[in-house]
Design an enzyme around this catalytic site. Structure first.
Site, mmCIF file in Angstrom:
data_model
loop_
_atom_site.group_PDB
_atom_site.id
_atom_site.type_symbol
_atom_site.label_atom_id
_atom_site.label_comp_id
_atom_site.label_asym_id
_atom_site.label_seq_id
_atom_site.Cartn_x
_atom_site.Cartn_y
_atom_site.Cartn_z
ATOM 1 N N ARG A 1 1.206 -1.235 -0.211
ATOM 2 C CA ARG A 1 -0.290 -0.141 -0.530
ATOM 3 C C ARG A 1 1.152 1.347 0.312
ATOM 4 N NH1 ARG A 1 -2.207 1.406 5.318
ATOM 5 N NH2 ARG A 1 -0.791 3.137 5.139
ATOM 6 N N HIS B 1 -3.071 5.006 4.871
ATOM 7 C CA HIS B 1 -4.747 3.954 4.401
ATOM 8 C C HIS B 1 -5.990 4.283 3.808
ATOM 9 C CE1 HIS B 1 -7.699 1.206 5.618
ATOM 10 N NE2 HIS B 1 -8.182 2.396 6.351
ATOM 11 N N TYR C 1 4.559 6.242 10.744
ATOM 12 C CA TYR C 1 4.724 4.618 11.367
ATOM 13 C C TYR C 1 5.085 4.091 10.179
ATOM 14 C CZ TYR C 1 0.673 4.039 8.385
ATOM 15 O OH TYR C 1 -0.183 3.949 8.489
HETATM 16 C C1 LIG Z 1 -14.354 -4.852 12.079
HETATM 17 C C2 LIG Z 1 -13.707 -3.986 11.795
HETATM 18 N N1 LIG Z 1 -12.774 -3.558 12.706
HETATM 19 C C3 LIG Z 1 -11.787 -2.300 12.932
HETATM 20 C C4 LIG Z 1 -12.036 -1.532 11.702
HETATM 21 C C5 LIG Z 1 -11.283 -0.304 10.921
HETATM 22 N N2 LIG Z 1 -10.177 -0.298 10.187
HETATM 23 C C6 LIG Z 1 -10.661 -0.152 8.722
HETATM 24 S S1 LIG Z 1 -9.734 -0.867 7.490
HETATM 25 C C7 LIG Z 1 -8.893 -1.538 8.764
HETATM 26 C C8 LIG Z 1 -7.446 -1.971 7.858
HETATM 27 C C9 LIG Z 1 -7.935 -3.305 7.284
HETATM 28 O O1 LIG Z 1 -6.278 -3.482 6.922
HETATM 29 P P1 LIG Z 1 -6.132 -4.729 5.393
HETATM 30 O O2 LIG Z 1 -7.501 -5.377 5.339
HETATM 31 O O3 LIG Z 1 -4.842 -5.403 5.582
HETATM 32 O O4 LIG Z 1 -6.564 -3.674 4.589
HETATM 33 P P2 LIG Z 1 -6.537 -2.746 3.795
HETATM 34 O O5 LIG Z 1 -6.778 -0.756 4.228
HETATM 35 O O6 LIG Z 1 -4.763 -2.884 4.263
HETATM 36 O O7 LIG Z 1 -6.671 -2.220 2.078
HETATM 37 C C10 LIG Z 1 -9.387 -1.092 9.876
HETATM 38 C C11 LIG Z 1 -8.448 -2.095 11.170
HETATM 39 C C12 LIG Z 1 -13.267 -2.307 10.509
HETATM 40 N N3 LIG Z 1 -13.509 -1.348 10.029
HETATM 41 N N4 LIG Z 1 -13.757 -3.439 10.771
#
Ligand SMILES: Cc1ncc(C[n+]2csc(CCOP(=O)(O)OP(=O)(O)O)c2C)c(N)n1
Ligand SMILES: [Mg+2]
Length: 357
Positions: A256, A260, A269
């Site tokens: 990525r 985010h 970070y």
């Molecule tokens: C159940 C839940 N926990 C926490 C969040 C907050 N949150 C939104 S995106 C994210 C990270 C997701 O990471 P990943 O699955 O690796 O996808 P990426 O963003 O890297 O594409 C988090 C923790 C959420 N949306 N839903």
């Protein structure tokens, strides 16, 4: 576990691979990746200017969504996370429809009820993104099982990040599909971060692929920035699925490169050298180099494509800026056939507040 690569970082073919991908597919995929990259950049700028509320980008990961969509049948179901607008574009969703969604205006298919980047399109069999991470994984397993029960030669592909694999839903979905031999493709974009959580703090396994073996699921690990590796792995997974051999897990290794979301500052970070390292592995430039060497693309075509995309997106933004918000009543519509009295009461309160403010 090794990572399958068919095209190296210079766009040269590797491991004795000879592409059988049709030229039009390759060119359409390239265009969809370019459109995704441009739209994401423009939406982030609009968020910074205060025009829209939020935006996420798939910078550096466009090949995962587009390469996978290109290898599917148009009738296959796609359950995106939120970095997969490229899959929507590959299926023909227009920049204008997408910008309406990002504005949450009256022409947004979701009627402004979702956050931006929570797109979907019923006509294209792309199920609307849901914010809670991982919830779409069992949904896709269920959808795939339904395809099997109905004897439809279709698969359901669900995209998710490596962070989503720590959710219970991932395990429930994988086990369900494995036991029922449902034609589900679990496509994990391992971009190494879940907001600020680095992969090494996410799980103790060697990546995500070993989890597939744990559920007895056919598993591939591929270079997620290599169009041919993504395309071929999804094509192979789809064949496996529709032949009734059960689900497939694909772990696509990528990075990525952006924040985010617009609510994040990744300089807090991770070192910039890490980001720079991955710029060299850019999936869009890699495919372009291949196409140029194969005589399918050149500087002139590139220039006109970029101009065309810029014009299309600029026009879409101008239109969205002039589009009304969804009607207030849409807040309480579409769940029940008739709006219940309790909801009407709440709607009246909001309406009065709106007209008095
Ligand atoms: C159940 C839940 N926990 C926490 C969040 C907050 N949150 C939104 S995106 C994210 C990270 C997701 O990471 P990943 O699955 O690796 O996808 P990426 O963003 O890297 O594409 C988090 C923790 C959420 N949306 N839903
Ligand atoms: Mg991630």
């Amino acid at each position: 576990m090794e990572t399958l690569q068919y095209m190296n970082e210079n766009g040269e073919l590797a491991n004795g691979y000879a592409p059988e991908v049709a030229e039009e597919v390759m060119i359409d995929a390239y265009k969809a990746m370019r459109l995704a990259r441009h739209v994401d950049e423009r939406m982030i700028t609009l968020q910074r200017q205060g025009t829209i509320t939020f935006a996420l980008s798939s910078l550096g990961e466009e090949c995962c969504s587009v390469g996978a969509a290109a290898a599917l049948d148009p009738g296959d179901w796609i359950y995106p996370q939120y970095r997969e607008n490229g899959a929507l574009f590959y299926r023909g969703f227009s920049a204008e429809d997408y910008v309406h969604h990002m504005f949450g205006d009256a022409k947004d298919l979701g009627k402004g009820r979702q956050m931006p980047n929570h797109f979907g399109c019923r006509e294209l069999n792309v199920v609307t993104v849901s914010s809670p991470i991982g919830t779409k994984i069992p949904h896709a397993a269920g959808c795939a099982y339904a395809m099997k029960l109905q004897n439809e030669a279709l698969a359901a592909l669900v995209f998710f990040g490596e962070g989503a694999t720590s959710e219970g839903d991932f395990h429930a979905g994988m086990n369900f599909a494995a036991v029922l031999e449902a034609p589900a493709i679990f496509f994990c974009r391992n971009n190494q971060y879940a907001i600020s959580t680095k992969e090494s703090s996410q799980y103790h396994s060697e990546g995500v692929a070993p989890k597939g073996a744990g559920y007895g699921i056919e598993t591939y690990r591929v270079d997620g920035n290599d169009f041919f590796a993504v395309y071929e792995s999804v094509a192979k997974a789809r064949k496996h699925c529709v032949e009734g051999k059960g689900p497939v897990l694909i772990e696509a290794m990528t990075y990525r490169r952006g924040a985010h979301s617009t609510s994040d500052d990744p300089t807090r970070y991770r070192p910039k050298e890490e980001v720079e390292e991955w710029e060299k592995k850019d999936p869009v430039i890699r495919l372009r180099r291949y196409m140029e060497n194969a005589g399918l693309w050149d500087g002139g075509k590139e220039k006109s494509l970029l101009q065309e995309i810029e014009n299309e997106v600029t026009k879409a933004i101008e239109i969205a800026k002039k589009t009304e918000k969804p009607p207030l009543i849409s807040l309480v519509e579409d769940v029940y056939e008739e709006i219940p009295a309790t909801l009407m009461e709440q709607y009246e309160d909001v309406r009065q507040h709106h007209t008095s403010s």
